[in-house]
Design a protein around this motif. Structure first.
Motif, mmCIF file in Angstrom:
data_model
loop_
_atom_site.group_PDB
_atom_site.id
_atom_site.type_symbol
_atom_site.label_atom_id
_atom_site.label_comp_id
_atom_site.label_asym_id
_atom_site.label_seq_id
_atom_site.Cartn_x
_atom_site.Cartn_y
_atom_site.Cartn_z
ATOM 1 N N VAL A 208 36.860 -61.874 4.974
ATOM 2 C CA VAL A 208 36.379 -61.136 6.138
ATOM 3 C C VAL A 208 37.525 -60.349 6.751
ATOM 4 O O VAL A 208 38.692 -60.645 6.512
ATOM 5 C CB VAL A 208 35.735 -62.075 7.187
ATOM 6 N N ASP A 209 37.193 -59.337 7.536
ATOM 7 C CA ASP A 209 38.253 -58.524 8.140
ATOM 8 C C ASP A 209 38.265 -58.608 9.663
ATOM 9 O O ASP A 209 38.927 -57.848 10.329
ATOM 10 C CB ASP A 209 38.136 -57.069 7.692
ATOM 11 N N THR A 210 37.513 -59.561 10.207
ATOM 12 C CA THR A 210 37.434 -59.743 11.651
ATOM 13 C C THR A 210 37.537 -61.231 11.963
ATOM 14 O O THR A 210 36.908 -62.052 11.307
ATOM 15 C CB THR A 210 36.088 -59.216 12.187
ATOM 16 N N ILE A 211 38.331 -61.550 12.958
ATOM 17 C CA ILE A 211 38.439 -62.942 13.385
ATOM 18 C C ILE A 211 37.177 -63.295 14.160
ATOM 19 O O ILE A 211 36.777 -62.585 15.074
ATOM 20 C CB ILE A 211 39.694 -63.158 14.248
ATOM 21 N N ARG A 212 36.542 -64.399 13.788
ATOM 22 C CA ARG A 212 35.298 -64.823 14.432
ATOM 23 C C ARG A 212 35.500 -65.088 15.922
ATOM 24 O O ARG A 212 36.569 -65.518 16.355
ATOM 25 C CB ARG A 212 34.756 -66.103 13.781
ATOM 26 N N ALA A 213 34.447 -64.869 16.683
ATOM 27 C CA ALA A 213 34.502 -65.043 18.141
ATOM 28 C C ALA A 213 34.875 -66.469 18.530
ATOM 29 O O ALA A 213 35.652 -66.677 19.469
ATOM 30 C CB ALA A 213 33.165 -64.649 18.755
ATOM 31 N N ASP A 214 34.348 -67.477 17.820
ATOM 32 C CA ASP A 214 34.670 -68.860 18.172
ATOM 33 C C ASP A 214 36.149 -69.159 17.962
ATOM 34 O O ASP A 214 36.759 -69.895 18.739
ATOM 35 C CB ASP A 214 33.786 -69.850 17.409
ATOM 36 N N LEU A 215 36.747 -68.542 16.939
ATOM 37 C CA LEU A 215 38.174 -68.759 16.694
ATOM 38 C C LEU A 215 39.030 -68.013 17.713
ATOM 39 O O LEU A 215 40.099 -68.493 18.096
ATOM 40 C CB LEU A 215 38.534 -68.358 15.265
ATOM 41 N N ILE A 216 38.561 -66.861 18.167
ATOM 42 C CA ILE A 216 39.275 -66.148 19.233
ATOM 43 C C ILE A 216 39.249 -66.981 20.508
ATOM 44 O O ILE A 216 40.261 -67.111 21.205
ATOM 45 C CB ILE A 216 38.666 -64.747 19.462
ATOM 46 N N THR A 217 38.109 -67.597 20.793
ATOM 47 C CA THR A 217 37.991 -68.466 21.968
ATOM 48 C C THR A 217 38.921 -69.666 21.846
ATOM 49 O O THR A 217 39.626 -70.019 22.800
ATOM 50 C CB THR A 217 36.530 -68.931 22.142
ATOM 51 N N ASP A 218 38.941 -70.295 20.668
ATOM 52 C CA ASP A 218 39.845 -71.429 20.441
ATOM 53 C C ASP A 218 41.304 -71.005 20.579
ATOM 54 O O ASP A 218 42.121 -71.750 21.123
ATOM 55 C CB ASP A 218 39.611 -72.049 19.063
ATOM 56 N N ALA A 219 41.630 -69.819 20.089
ATOM 57 C CA ALA A 219 43.004 -69.318 20.199
ATOM 58 C C ALA A 219 43.380 -69.103 21.662
ATOM 59 O O ALA A 219 44.491 -69.448 22.086
ATOM 60 C CB ALA A 219 43.156 -68.023 19.405
ATOM 61 N N ALA A 220 42.463 -68.552 22.443
ATOM 62 C CA ALA A 220 42.734 -68.328 23.867
ATOM 63 C C ALA A 220 42.937 -69.672 24.582
ATOM 64 O O ALA A 220 43.837 -69.802 25.426
ATOM 65 C CB ALA A 220 41.595 -67.544 24.500
#
Length: 92
Positions: free
Chosen positions: A58-70
């Motif tokens: 994939v070429d986009t980081i999933r929203a749930d992983l962006i939330t976890d990263a934040a």
């Protein structure tokens, strides 16, 4: 950080953030399956999960992983610097 990215690219790495205290199922132990445990540093565990997800093409980081990263303290700018060739936006 580079080690977390490299671990995430290994075959079979789960593309989710593993929580501390998760244990392998008894059947997995009996049949010799590899135990996927979280990295010791929760911030690096998020990076490992993102790397594992991205290794699937994939070429986009999933929203749930962006939330976890934040939650772990990473900003979008941090993610862009670690994964410069990718789009860091919410995926559907």
């Amino acid at each position: 950080m580079a080690a977390a990215i490299a671990i995430g690219r290994m075959p079979g790495e789960p593309a989710v953030v593993l929580r501390a205290g998760q244990r392998p199922l008894l059947l997995a132990l009996l049949f010799g399956r590899r135990r996927h445990g979280p990295l010791a540093d929760p911030r690096l565990e998020v990076i490992r999960a993102i790397s594992a997800a991205l290794s699937r093409g994939v070429d986009t980081i999933r929203a749930d992983l962006i939330t976890d990263a934040a939650r772990a303290g990473w900003s979008r700018n941090d993610l862009v610097s670690m994964f410069p060739a990718l789009s860091v936006r919410s995926a559907s």
